[in-house]
Each structure stands twice: as structure tokens, then as C-alpha cells.
Design a protein around this motif. Structure first.
Motif, short mmCIF file in Angstrom:
data_model
loop_
_atom_site.label_atom_id
_atom_site.label_comp_id
_atom_site.label_asym_id
_atom_site.label_seq_id
_atom_site.Cartn_x
_atom_site.Cartn_y
_atom_site.Cartn_z
N GLY A 232 0.88 -1.24 0.08
CA GLY A 232 -0.02 0.02 -0.02
C GLY A 232 0.88 1.30 -0.11
N PHE A 233 1.97 1.21 0.83
CA PHE A 233 2.82 2.41 0.84
C PHE A 233 3.73 2.43 -0.60
CE2 PHE A 233 2.87 2.16 5.50
CZ PHE A 233 2.52 3.53 6.02
N LEU A 234 3.96 1.45 -1.10
CA LEU A 234 4.62 1.49 -2.52
C LEU A 234 3.63 2.32 -3.66
CD1 LEU A 234 6.32 -2.12 -2.68
CD2 LEU A 234 7.49 0.10 -3.21
N ASP A 235 2.13 1.81 -3.74
CA ASP A 235 1.52 2.70 -4.46
C ASP A 235 1.28 4.11 -4.27
OD1 ASP A 235 0.83 0.03 -5.87
OD2 ASP A 235 -1.10 0.02 -4.88
N LEU A 236 1.31 4.29 -3.21
CA LEU A 236 1.36 5.74 -2.62
C LEU A 236 2.59 6.45 -3.02
CD1 LEU A 236 -0.27 7.96 -1.48
CD2 LEU A 236 0.76 7.15 0.86
N ALA A 290 -8.34 -2.13 -1.80
CA ALA A 290 -8.97 -3.08 -0.82
C ALA A 290 -8.39 -2.87 0.49
CB ALA A 290 -8.55 -4.37 -1.49
N TYR A 291 -7.34 -2.71 0.91
CA TYR A 291 -6.88 -2.48 2.17
C TYR A 291 -7.66 -1.52 3.16
CZ TYR A 291 -4.00 1.57 0.83
OH TYR A 291 -3.43 2.80 0.59
N THR A 292 -8.53 -0.72 2.42
CA THR A 292 -9.31 0.37 3.35
C THR A 292 -10.40 -0.19 3.86
OG1 THR A 292 -10.28 1.36 1.25
CG2 THR A 292 -8.08 2.32 2.00
N ASN A 293 -11.07 -1.50 3.14
CA ASN A 293 -12.16 -2.09 3.55
C ASN A 293 -11.68 -2.99 4.86
OD1 ASN A 293 -14.30 -3.97 3.96
ND2 ASN A 293 -14.50 -4.03 1.56
N PRO A 294 -12.53 -2.80 5.92
CA PRO A 294 -12.30 -3.39 7.18
C PRO A 294 -12.20 -4.94 6.98
CG PRO A 294 -13.91 -1.51 7.54
CD PRO A 294 -13.46 -1.86 6.14
N ALA A 295 -13.09 -5.30 5.87
CA ALA A 295 -13.00 -6.80 6.00
C ALA A 295 -11.69 -7.52 5.22
CB ALA A 295 -14.10 -7.28 4.64
N PHE A 296 -10.61 -6.51 4.94
CA PHE A 296 -9.40 -6.72 3.96
C PHE A 296 -8.62 -7.62 5.22
CE2 PHE A 296 -4.72 -5.93 3.14
CZ PHE A 296 -4.92 -6.46 1.93
N ILE A 297 -8.75 -7.41 6.52
CA ILE A 297 -7.83 -7.83 7.47
C ILE A 297 -8.68 -8.73 8.58
CG2 ILE A 297 -5.73 -6.26 7.52
CD1 ILE A 297 -7.19 -4.60 10.19
#
Length: 299
Positions: A232-236, A290-297
Motif C-alpha cells: 500500500g505504501f509502495l502504491d502511494l 482493498a486495504y481500506t475495507n475493514p474486511a481486508f484484515i
């Protein structure tokens, strides 16, 4: 120091953020890039910032309108550099490109112009030989989303005058940054000395086939209690930047893992314009990764 004109060389992800932050902070600011197409791309990036400043800083319409009025664009480096008090260079992390840009600045700037490089890994002592005004040359490194992560890391070559260091600190404060002085040169400053080993450890795991990006991110997010993982950081950060840094690490270390990572990122992502959040697709798709969706983790 008094800043009547601040110029940012390079309108990429960080360059455009620095320029908008400068204009928002009350400073007349110019974004320079190498072509009209590159300038247009910078304008598109800048167009996304008002909404983010409203969301994150509660910026008023008046403040945003005033910021826009202070910001101009050009593909003419002579027009950009003339009468600049501060120049922040944010071109790709390649010494040859930086040398070329500095050569073009030589006839344009005065002995009083403060020239700051936003280099992520290259040291001031490696670049100062190219600088047209070495007594006023330092590094000032910013984190992504600088309006939130408002740290400016300041580093300088041995022998740099105290006045230049003090002026760089003052510039950072005028940009509403928290200045962090790096007393001794270190590739990566403070932040990237900690951050990049984590990022490239994740990339090695991916390149070696140990795990996939989303699984690595889930593990890191749950284990460390953070809101995104390395990919996620890499994309940013931008995947082109990741490729350039990996190539630089390979040249410094001869560790073939960095070249393998650079080649894999280039062939699977960069060559397909999957550059991260900037283009809407990288390891995730945007604007709602996808990582911003609570279901991701969740299990």
C-alpha cells in the motif's frame, strides 16, 4: 529568509505536492517540468489536492482559491529559474538527470539562491559537485502526503555554511513543515533509513515467491496495527520511484535482489502504466484500495 519566488523542478508525485503546499502556505510558486505534456500531468495531480486539503486540514474555499492564484506552471526552465529565491529539485533519482538540470540552472540563479534537492537516497556530497551554487546547496526530503506527514528532513555536505543550513530550516518552517536536521550524511535520512528496508524486505518476499502482496500487507497491518502495509505504501510512493531506488541500491551494493525487484516491477507494473495510486492501479486499484475495507484484515 524572504521568499518572493519558490520553484519546484519536477511536477511528479512529490514535486506537485511540495509546490501546492508552498502555494497554500502563502508563497508564490512555480512548477517546472520538461515538456508541456509533463506540465499537464502535473496540473492533473494538483487538481486532486484541494479536496484532500479540505478533508484533511479543513481548508476553506478562500484559502484554496488563494493557493491556486499563487501557483503557475512552465516548461521553460529559464522562465522558471529566473529570480528564484528557493529552488527545490524533485526530478528522478538519477545523478545524470540531476546533473543536467543543475547545468541548466547555472546561468539563471544567483549566489543567494537556495538550491534544495529532494533526493531520497543520494547524498548532498554526491551531488554538490554538480550544483551551480555549492555554498547554498542542501537536501530537503519530504514524506508523501506532505500536508499530513509534514516533516522536512534537512541534510548537507561537510563545509556547508551555517547560514545556508539556517535558511533551509526557515524555508521548511514557512512551508509549515517540522524541520529535522540530519547532523551527519546518511543515505535515506532518518525516515527512509527505517522505512525502505521494510519496503524492500517485502519486495524480496514477493519477488522470491514467498508470499503475495496482499497477504504480506495483511500480515503487516494486523501484526503492527497500522492502516496499510508495504505494498500500500509502495502504491502511494509510486512504482517508478521504487524502480529507480532499487536500481540505485543495486549499484551501491551489487546485491542482485535489488535488480530482480526492479526488473519485476518494471515488467509487470510500470510498463503497463500501473504506477500506483497516481494512475489508479498498482498493487491495488484506486480510489478505494482493498486495504481500506475493514474486511481486508478479518479472518
Amino acid at each position: 529568509m524572504n521568499i518572493n519566488k519558490l520553484v519546484v523542478l519536477g511536477g511528479g508525485v512529490l514535486g506537485s505536492q511540495i509546490a501546492y503546499q508552498s502555494a497554500y502556505s502563502g508563497i508564490p510558486t512555480v512548477i517546472y517540468d520538461i515538456s508541456d505534456d509533463a506540465v499537464d500531468a502535473a496540473k492533473l495531480r494538483v487538481a486532486t489536492y484541494p479536496a484532500q486539503f479540505q478533508r484533511d486540514l479543513n481548508a476553506t474555499d478562500t484559502a484554496l482559491e488563494e493557493a491556486a492564484s499563487r501557483l503557475t506552471y512552465t516548461s521553460d526552465i529559464a522562465k522558471a529559474g529566473l529570480n528564484a529565491d528557493v529552488i527545490i529539485e524533485a526530478v528522478p533519482e538519477q545523478p545524470a538527470i540531476k546533473e543536467s538540470v543543475y547545468d541548466q540552472l547555472k546561468p539563471l540563479i544567483t549566489a543567494d539562491t537556495l538550491l534544495l534537492t529532494n533526493s531520497s537516497t543520494l547524498l548532498p556530497s554526491e551531488l554538490i559537485k554538480y550544483a551551480p551554487n555549492p555554498a547554498r546547496f542542501l537536501a530537503m526530503h519530504f514524506a508523501n502526503q506532505i500536508w499530513i506527514h509534514n516533516v522536512a528532513e534537512i541534510m548537507w555536505a561537510e563545509g556547508t555554511p551555517t547560514q545556508a543550513i539556517d535558511d533551509a530550516v526557515d524555508v521548511a518552517k514557512q512551508l509549515q513543515m517540522i524541520p529535522i536536521k540530519i547532523q551527519k550524511e546518511v543515505s535515506g535520512y532518518v525516515m527512509n533509513s527505517i522505512f525502505l528496508p521494510m519496503i524492500y524486505a517485502a519486495l524480496f518476499l514477493w519477488a522470491d515467491g514467498n508470499s503475495d502482496p496482499h497477504s504480506i500487507d495483511k500480515d503487516w497491518m494486523v501484526s503492527m496495527g497500522v492502516d496499510r502495509g508495504p505494498f500500500g505504501f509502495l502504491d502511494l510512493m509510486g512504482l517508478r520511484t521504487a524502480v529507480n531506488i532499487a536500481k540505485g541500491f543495486y549499484q551501491q551494493t551489487n546485491d542482485e535482489r535489488y535488480q530482480i525487484v526492479a526488473d519485476k516491477l518494471q515488467s509487470e507494473y510500470v510498463n503497463h502504466n500501473k504506477l500506483g495510486a497516481e494512475t489508479g492501479e498498482g498493487f491495488y486499484t484506486y480510489p478505494d484500495p482493498a486495504y481500506t475495507n475493514p474486511a481486508f484484515i478479518t479472518a
